[in-house]
Design a protein around this motif. Sequence first.
Motif, PDB file in Angstrom:
ATOM      1  N   VAL A  58       0.971  -1.169  -0.058  1.00  0.00           N
ATOM      2  CA  VAL A  58      -0.046   0.132  -0.098  1.00  0.00           C
ATOM      3  C   VAL A  58       1.019   1.213   0.141  1.00  0.00           C
ATOM      4  CG1 VAL A  58      -1.713  -1.398   1.150  1.00  0.00           C
ATOM      5  CG2 VAL A  58      -0.290  -0.085   2.489  1.00  0.00           C
ATOM      6  N   THR A  59       0.202   2.267  -0.545  1.00  0.00           N
ATOM      7  CA  THR A  59       1.044   3.671  -0.568  1.00  0.00           C
ATOM      8  C   THR A  59       1.561   4.041   0.760  1.00  0.00           C
ATOM      9  OG1 THR A  59      -0.873   5.066  -0.955  1.00  0.00           O
ATOM     10  CG2 THR A  59       0.202   4.165  -2.841  1.00  0.00           C
ATOM     11  N   GLY A  60       0.865   3.758   1.637  1.00  0.00           N
ATOM     12  CA  GLY A  60       0.905   4.112   3.239  1.00  0.00           C
ATOM     13  C   GLY A  60       2.209   3.769   3.729  1.00  0.00           C
ATOM     14  N   LEU A  61       2.759   2.656   3.097  1.00  0.00           N
ATOM     15  CA  LEU A  61       4.320   2.196   3.519  1.00  0.00           C
ATOM     16  C   LEU A  61       5.242   3.341   3.291  1.00  0.00           C
ATOM     17  CD1 LEU A  61       6.085  -0.218   4.102  1.00  0.00           C
ATOM     18  CD2 LEU A  61       6.271  -0.661   1.674  1.00  0.00           C
ATOM     19  N   PHE A  84       1.598   3.179  -8.772  1.00  0.00           N
ATOM     20  CA  PHE A  84       0.869   2.997  -9.934  1.00  0.00           C
ATOM     21  C   PHE A  84      -0.673   2.918  -9.655  1.00  0.00           C
ATOM     22  CE2 PHE A  84       4.797   1.126 -11.569  1.00  0.00           C
ATOM     23  CZ  PHE A  84       4.821   1.676 -12.806  1.00  0.00           C
ATOM     24  N   ASN A  85      -1.439   3.331 -10.351  1.00  0.00           N
ATOM     25  CA  ASN A  85      -2.999   3.453 -10.330  1.00  0.00           C
ATOM     26  C   ASN A  85      -3.692   2.268 -10.948  1.00  0.00           C
ATOM     27  OD1 ASN A  85      -5.835   3.689  -9.669  1.00  0.00           O
ATOM     28  ND2 ASN A  85      -5.206   5.748  -8.997  1.00  0.00           N
ATOM     29  N   SER A  86      -4.368   1.473 -10.520  1.00  0.00           N
ATOM     30  CA  SER A  86      -5.089   0.358 -11.467  1.00  0.00           C
ATOM     31  C   SER A  86      -5.837   0.850 -12.535  1.00  0.00           C
ATOM     32  CB  SER A  86      -5.850  -0.585 -10.722  1.00  0.00           C
ATOM     33  OG  SER A  86      -4.976  -1.320  -9.749  1.00  0.00           O
ATOM     34  N   LYS A  87      -6.396   2.204 -12.220  1.00  0.00           N
ATOM     35  CA  LYS A  87      -7.307   2.586 -13.426  1.00  0.00           C
ATOM     36  C   LYS A  87      -6.733   3.133 -14.634  1.00  0.00           C
ATOM     37  CE  LYS A  87      -7.302   7.520 -11.747  1.00  0.00           C
ATOM     38  NZ  LYS A  87      -7.919   8.701 -11.235  1.00  0.00           N
ATOM     39  N   ASN A  88      -5.381   3.089 -14.640  1.00  0.00           N
ATOM     40  CA  ASN A  88      -4.472   3.523 -15.646  1.00  0.00           C
ATOM     41  C   ASN A  88      -4.205   2.399 -16.266  1.00  0.00           C
ATOM     42  OD1 ASN A  88      -4.644   6.366 -15.148  1.00  0.00           O
ATOM     43  ND2 ASN A  88      -3.123   6.077 -13.724  1.00  0.00           N
ATOM     44  N   PHE A  89      -4.725   1.222 -16.012  1.00  0.00           N
ATOM     45  CA  PHE A  89      -4.163  -0.288 -16.782  1.00  0.00           C
ATOM     46  C   PHE A  89      -5.338  -1.044 -17.152  1.00  0.00           C
ATOM     47  CE2 PHE A  89      -0.328   1.450 -14.360  1.00  0.00           C
ATOM     48  CZ  PHE A  89       0.694   1.094 -15.265  1.00  0.00           C
ATOM     49  N   ARG A  96      -7.268   2.282  -7.462  1.00  0.00           N
ATOM     50  CA  ARG A  96      -6.254   1.707  -6.550  1.00  0.00           C
ATOM     51  C   ARG A  96      -4.850   2.090  -6.744  1.00  0.00           C
ATOM     52  NH1 ARG A  96      -7.533  -3.410  -4.276  1.00  0.00           N
ATOM     53  NH2 ARG A  96      -5.669  -4.754  -3.258  1.00  0.00           N
ATOM     54  N   GLU A  97      -4.475   2.661  -5.660  1.00  0.00           N
ATOM     55  CA  GLU A  97      -2.912   3.083  -5.687  1.00  0.00           C
ATOM     56  C   GLU A  97      -2.070   2.160  -4.877  1.00  0.00           C
ATOM     57  OE1 GLU A  97      -2.697   7.272  -4.885  1.00  0.00           O
ATOM     58  OE2 GLU A  97      -2.596   7.673  -6.706  1.00  0.00           O
ATOM     59  N   ARG A  98      -1.023   1.488  -5.591  1.00  0.00           N
ATOM     60  CA  ARG A  98      -0.061   0.779  -4.818  1.00  0.00           C
ATOM     61  C   ARG A  98       1.141   1.261  -5.325  1.00  0.00           C
ATOM     62  NH1 ARG A  98      -4.104   0.034  -2.326  1.00  0.00           N
ATOM     63  NH2 ARG A  98      -5.049  -1.681  -1.577  1.00  0.00           N
ATOM     64  N   THR A 145     -11.568   1.613  -4.313  1.00  0.00           N
ATOM     65  CA  THR A 145     -10.645   0.308  -4.063  1.00  0.00           C
ATOM     66  C   THR A 145     -11.397  -0.981  -3.449  1.00  0.00           C
ATOM     67  OG1 THR A 145      -8.783   2.289  -3.757  1.00  0.00           O
ATOM     68  CG2 THR A 145      -8.494  -0.072  -2.986  1.00  0.00           C
ATOM     69  N   ILE A 146     -10.919  -2.059  -4.247  1.00  0.00           N
ATOM     70  CA  ILE A 146     -11.522  -3.117  -3.378  1.00  0.00           C
ATOM     71  C   ILE A 146     -10.883  -3.626  -2.265  1.00  0.00           C
ATOM     72  CG2 ILE A 146     -11.863  -5.749  -3.826  1.00  0.00           C
ATOM     73  CD1 ILE A 146     -13.836  -3.801  -5.823  1.00  0.00           C
ATOM     74  N   ARG A 147     -11.606  -4.022  -1.215  1.00  0.00           N
ATOM     75  CA  ARG A 147     -10.972  -4.129   0.267  1.00  0.00           C
ATOM     76  C   ARG A 147     -10.912  -5.354   0.528  1.00  0.00           C
ATOM     77  NH1 ARG A 147     -13.961  -0.930   4.255  1.00  0.00           N
ATOM     78  NH2 ARG A 147     -15.633  -1.852   3.207  1.00  0.00           N
ATOM     79  N   THR A 148     -10.350  -5.833   1.570  1.00  0.00           N
ATOM     80  CA  THR A 148     -10.373  -7.275   2.277  1.00  0.00           C
ATOM     81  C   THR A 148     -11.743  -7.548   2.821  1.00  0.00           C
ATOM     82  OG1 THR A 148      -8.020  -7.208   2.537  1.00  0.00           O
ATOM     83  CG2 THR A 148      -9.296  -8.956   3.727  1.00  0.00           C
ATOM     84  N   MET A 149     -12.277  -6.420   3.510  1.00  0.00           N
ATOM     85  CA  MET A 149     -13.538  -6.711   4.197  1.00  0.00           C
ATOM     86  C   MET A 149     -14.928  -6.561   3.506  1.00  0.00           C
ATOM     87  SD  MET A 149     -12.353  -7.399   7.204  1.00  0.00           S
ATOM     88  CE  MET A 149     -13.982  -7.413   8.194  1.00  0.00           C
TER      89      MET A 149
END
Length: 390
Positions: free
Chosen positions: A116-119, A147-152, A158-160, A256-260
């Motif tokens: 995650v980008t928070g890292l 990268f953001n998934s929406k650009n792919f 979803r930014e990671r 963003t798709i989450r775990t929960m």
Amino acid sequence: MKFLDLFAGIGGFRLGMERAGHECVGFCEIDSFARKSYKAIHDTEGEFEFHDITRVTDESIRGIGRVDVICGGFPCQAFSIAGKRAGFEDTRGTLFFEIARFASILRPRYLFLENVTGLLSHNGGDTFETIIGALDELGYDAEWQVFNSKNFGVPQNRERVFIIGHLRGAGGRAIFPFGGDGTAVDSEQSKINKVGNIRKMGKSQSGDVVSVDSLAPTLCSTTTQKDPLKVLIAGQLPGKFEMPNRVYDPNGIAQTIRTMQGGGLEPKIIQRGHGYNQGGEHEIAPTLTSNSYQENNHIKVYDFYNRTERDMIGTLTASGHQSNTRTGTFGVSDGFHIRKLTPRECWRLQGFPDWAFDRAQAVNSNSQLYKQAGNSVTINVIEAIAKKLK
């Protein structure tokens, strides 16, 4: 190139790497439900299979032999002593240490990591600095890009952050930076569709409201959990919590798709009318029936007198009592109804083909499928990066 899939989940890294022409030699995943999906989707016969990465012995790691790439979307645990700048030693007790341990034994040319980008900002940046320092101590020069998934090619915001570690002296060119679809990184500022501001003076950036189909402005120091970025959404369902009750337009970008997921926490979207009422809203409501709501009417009725929502109008009366409706106290909203995103749609938002979902669905429940989608990486992003590994 041969790669090892650590923290494998359901195999998002694997599908992206294989699409780019690389070969998997083994995987490691502790979650038994995720492993069921992984093994249903991928042909793992004859491969190395590990479960709890902390219990994999150094001897077992040596038995893997040569690998060119170690992949892993490792969990971001708090680094209890991060900031002491002890490099490799600082990562002990964290799951990143396990990736470092595998790398120290196998010495692959590349490390391909995701988080995650928070890292990048965790613990004031000390955590990320410790990770980069640990890689340097192991002999790996690191580069990274968000990268953001929406650009792919998938409609998910979803930014990671992705990290590539290059084994020093093993050759190989820089991978980053590059843009979505292999295009060059454009330094020109994209347009932001600001639709309003909730502050009294209308000047504070923290009060800006942007459209869901727009790029968000740069997050600033005033952006907090209590005062987050505001986006224009299609609607809001009743309920205690705001986020799981938001309703998004299907023409926009998915959250963003989450775990929960599951239990009503799945993303909701507007579903347009079809059948008899296909085409939109009406000034006069079509005939309401007791058996055709799901297929034709797509009308919700709100009884203002009894303060209830129903699929059809109750018997019209002068006084309005029990289940009846007093004349003039009802309203209708037609042309759409609200539904959850299905597990299949969540998997599609991560780039998984339907055949992969079908195999996983045969061995897992919907609650697990939602969770697995949220935990996965976006395959399209992995594939784009993997194509540059040579």
